[in-house]
Design an enzyme around this catalytic site. Structure first.
Site, PDB file in Angstrom:
ATOM      1  N   ASP A 156      11.761  -5.585   5.303  1.00  0.00           N
ATOM      2  CA  ASP A 156      10.912  -4.551   4.696  1.00  0.00           C
ATOM      3  C   ASP A 156      10.499  -3.584   5.798  1.00  0.00           C
ATOM      4  OD1 ASP A 156       8.640  -6.423   5.826  1.00  0.00           O
ATOM      5  OD2 ASP A 156       7.698  -4.504   5.314  1.00  0.00           O
TER       6      ASP A 156
ATOM      7  N   CYS B 211      26.319  12.168   0.572  1.00  0.00           N
ATOM      8  CA  CYS B 211      25.271  11.395  -0.103  1.00  0.00           C
ATOM      9  C   CYS B 211      25.136  11.843  -1.557  1.00  0.00           C
ATOM     10  CB  CYS B 211      23.934  11.582   0.623  1.00  0.00           C
ATOM     11  SG  CYS B 211      22.573  10.644  -0.114  1.00  0.00           S
TER      12      CYS B 211
ATOM     13  N   HIS C 160      15.813  10.367  -0.601  1.00  0.00           N
ATOM     14  CA  HIS C 160      17.053  10.324   0.182  1.00  0.00           C
ATOM     15  C   HIS C 160      17.052   9.131   1.137  1.00  0.00           C
ATOM     16  CE1 HIS C 160      20.335  11.215   2.885  1.00  0.00           C
ATOM     17  NE2 HIS C 160      19.458  10.984   3.859  1.00  0.00           N
TER      18      HIS C 160
ATOM     19  N   ASP D  94       2.727  -9.404   0.997  1.00  0.00           N
ATOM     20  CA  ASP D  94       2.355  -9.945   2.291  1.00  0.00           C
ATOM     21  C   ASP D  94       0.960 -10.531   2.157  1.00  0.00           C
ATOM     22  OD1 ASP D  94       2.479  -8.719   5.754  1.00  0.00           O
ATOM     23  OD2 ASP D  94       2.543 -10.717   4.876  1.00  0.00           O
TER      24      ASP D  94
ATOM     25  N   CYS E 167      22.470  11.221  -3.528  1.00  0.00           N
ATOM     26  CA  CYS E 167      21.075  11.170  -3.998  1.00  0.00           C
ATOM     27  C   CYS E 167      20.665  12.544  -4.526  1.00  0.00           C
ATOM     28  CB  CYS E 167      20.161  10.743  -2.845  1.00  0.00           C
ATOM     29  SG  CYS E 167      19.558  12.089  -1.824  1.00  0.00           S
TER      30      CYS E 167
ATOM     31  N   CYS F 149      20.378  15.405  -1.951  1.00  0.00           N
ATOM     32  CA  CYS F 149      21.635  15.906  -1.373  1.00  0.00           C
ATOM     33  C   CYS F 149      22.525  16.561  -2.418  1.00  0.00           C
ATOM     34  CB  CYS F 149      22.382  14.763  -0.698  1.00  0.00           C
ATOM     35  SG  CYS F 149      21.500  14.142   0.734  1.00  0.00           S
TER      36      CYS F 149
HETATM   37  C1  PK3 Z   1       6.212  -3.057  11.371  1.00  0.00           C
HETATM   38  N1  PK3 Z   1       6.332  -4.319  12.071  1.00  0.00           N
HETATM   39  C2  PK3 Z   1       5.886  -5.456  11.521  1.00  0.00           C
HETATM   40  N2  PK3 Z   1       5.881  -6.638  12.174  1.00  0.00           N
HETATM   41  C3  PK3 Z   1       5.323  -7.539  11.347  1.00  0.00           C
HETATM   42  C4  PK3 Z   1       5.010  -8.896  11.526  1.00  0.00           C
HETATM   43  C5  PK3 Z   1       4.348  -9.579  10.488  1.00  0.00           C
HETATM   44  C6  PK3 Z   1       3.938 -10.961  10.658  1.00  0.00           C
HETATM   45  O1  PK3 Z   1       4.157 -11.603  11.710  1.00  0.00           O
HETATM   46  N3  PK3 Z   1       3.264 -11.552   9.629  1.00  0.00           N
HETATM   47  C7  PK3 Z   1       2.997 -10.885   8.465  1.00  0.00           C
HETATM   48  N4  PK3 Z   1       2.333 -11.558   7.483  1.00  0.00           N
HETATM   49  N5  PK3 Z   1       3.380  -9.613   8.255  1.00  0.00           N
HETATM   50  C8  PK3 Z   1       4.033  -8.933   9.268  1.00  0.00           C
HETATM   51  C9  PK3 Z   1       4.362  -7.555   9.080  1.00  0.00           C
HETATM   52  C10 PK3 Z   1       4.068  -6.819   7.799  1.00  0.00           C
HETATM   53  C11 PK3 Z   1       5.333  -6.776   6.960  1.00  0.00           C
HETATM   54  O2  PK3 Z   1       5.365  -5.700   6.112  1.00  0.00           O
HETATM   55  C12 PK3 Z   1       4.998  -6.874  10.141  1.00  0.00           C
HETATM   56  N6  PK3 Z   1       5.362  -5.569  10.263  1.00  0.00           N
HETATM   57 ZN    ZN Z   2      20.808  12.019   0.139  1.00  0.00          ZN
END
Ligand code: PK3
Ligand code: ZN
Length: 373
Positions: A267, A305, A336, A93, A307, A310
């Site tokens: 993510d 599961c 897990h 990021d 893993c 588990c």
């Molecule tokens: C947990 N929620 C979340 N909303 C996001 C929104 C953004 C975003 O708008 N721009 C960038 N560069 N990163 C973001 C990230 C980090 C992602 O791991 C976010 N993470």
């Molecule tokens: Zn598990």
């Protein structure tokens, strides 16, 4: 290994898609979930364990690594892959989101953001150009444009301002990224929950041209209904032949709903962070292992599961090591949770390829009870 970066769509089922992103460091099966490795580690996991859960790619953070140990030191030591012993793809990021959520004494101008480190108060600067330089020094395979994700609550004017600034920063990110075969630059759509702003942002990003397109500005407290409302139209504003990455999402049902609406990559810290706090996510719902009701339970978290947590341990054991504050508790629950999240992704990839995503989604929801199981 591919010499370049390419996305192949293999099947669609409604808006849901499954495919493969080829990179010089390996293939990424989509829809893909990326474990978060913020400070060059997926917390409580060895890299080989992360791979064993089924992850093809993990996420790193410009913000954290520029502060400590610095991108220059990671570059001198051979880059982030070598440094953290993960030779498969890494997406980093760009830092803007983390500056706004973690740093203090921030000053934002057209040029960029100056801020004080949350670690030691030292002064730092991030701009599209500096973010591209840091991500190049780290050696990440997928680089994110430098953007501003407005904090909620935000007025329409504030959301529009942040989106238009982010589009100017997207152009500067593209210009500074240059031509780097085998490496990808993703643009980030902003625009809050306002359709017109989202469309304006998508048009701006497509005019610049990126290897992939992220949907930013969500999972910031708007709630699942509002997020799905945006996902009902926003993926369709983006090129169908490029990966679509929804940032920061999410809980298992968020993930299934996002893939249903055309998202290819996600993510989230949830599986790892909640694992460390004793929260296990299973196909039948959540288990809060600290709850006394698990103290004598000889069963695993999830009978179905495969893993290590588990197949090797009882809820009673996990309850004990959690209560005792033993390190193995975070290790086993994180493993897990990451295994379960990857199992959801694999299930969706197979279901989309077989044209049975609707059945997958129905089974997914039917199995889940509410509350602590
Ligand atoms: C947990 N929620 C979340 N909303 C996001 C929104 C953004 C975003 O708008 N721009 C960038 N560069 N990163 C973001 C990230 C980090 C992602 O791991 C976010 N993470
Ligand atoms: Zn598990």
């Amino acid at each position: 290994m591919a010499q370049n970066f390419a996305f192949t769509l293999n099947a669609t089922d409604g808006a849901a898609r499954t495919g493969v992103i080829s990179t010089p460091r390996g293939e990424i099966r989509t829809p893909a979930f990326m474990p978060v490795g913020t400070a060059a580690t997926v917390k409580a996991m060895l890299p080989e364990s992360v791979r064993a859960t089924g992850a093809d790619i993990l996420l790193g953070n410009t913000y954290h690594l520029m502060l400590r140990p610095t991108a220059e030191r990671v570059a001198r030591l051979g880059g982030l892959h070598k440094f953290m012993n993960w030779e498969r793809p890494i997406l980093t990021d760009s830092g803007g989101f983390q500056v706004m959520s973690l740093a203090s004494l921030r000053k934002m101008t057209e040029e960029g953001v100056t801020f004080s480190s949350h670690i030691d108060g030292s002064k730092h600067f991030l701009s599209p150009e500096r973010s591209m330089e840091i991500q190049r020094l780290l050696g990440s395979d997928i680089v994110m444009a430098f953007d501003e994700c407005p904090a909620l609550p935000a007025t329409d004017e504030e959301v529009a301002r942040a989106m238009r600034l982010s589009m100017r920063w997207a152009q500067r990110s593209r210009d500074a990224f240059g031509d780097r075969p085998g490496h990808a630059l993703f643009g980030i759509m902003q625009g809050g929950v306002t359709r017109e702003l989202r469309e304006e942002s998508a048009e701006a990003l497509k005019a610049i041209g990126f290897d992939g397109y992220a949907i930013g500005g969500l999972a910031v407290g708007e709630g699942q209904a509002a997020m799905f409302g945006v996902l009902d139209y926003a993926p369709g504003f983006l090129p169908a032949d490029k990966p679509r990455y929804l940032m920061g999402v999410g809980k298992p049902d968020d993930i299934v709903g996002a893939v249903k609406r055309g998202v290819d990559m996600m993510d989230c810290v949830l599986p790892s962070r909640s694992g460390r706090t004793g929260q296990a996510w299973t196909r039948r719902g959540q288990v809060n292992i600290k709850n006394a009701r698990h103290a004598d339970d000889p069963r695993p978290l999830d009978e179905a599961c495969s893993c290590p947590a588990c197949t090797g341990y009882s809820r009673a054991y996990l309850h004990h090591v959690f209560r005792a504050g033993e390190m193995i508790s975070g290790m086993l629950l994180t493993w897990h949770n990451l295994h379960y999240f990857q199992e959801i992704m694999q299930g969706m990839r197979e279901a989309i390829a077989a044209g049975r995503f609707a059945e997958f989604e129905a089974e997914f929801h039917a199995r889940r009870a509410e509350g602590d199981i």
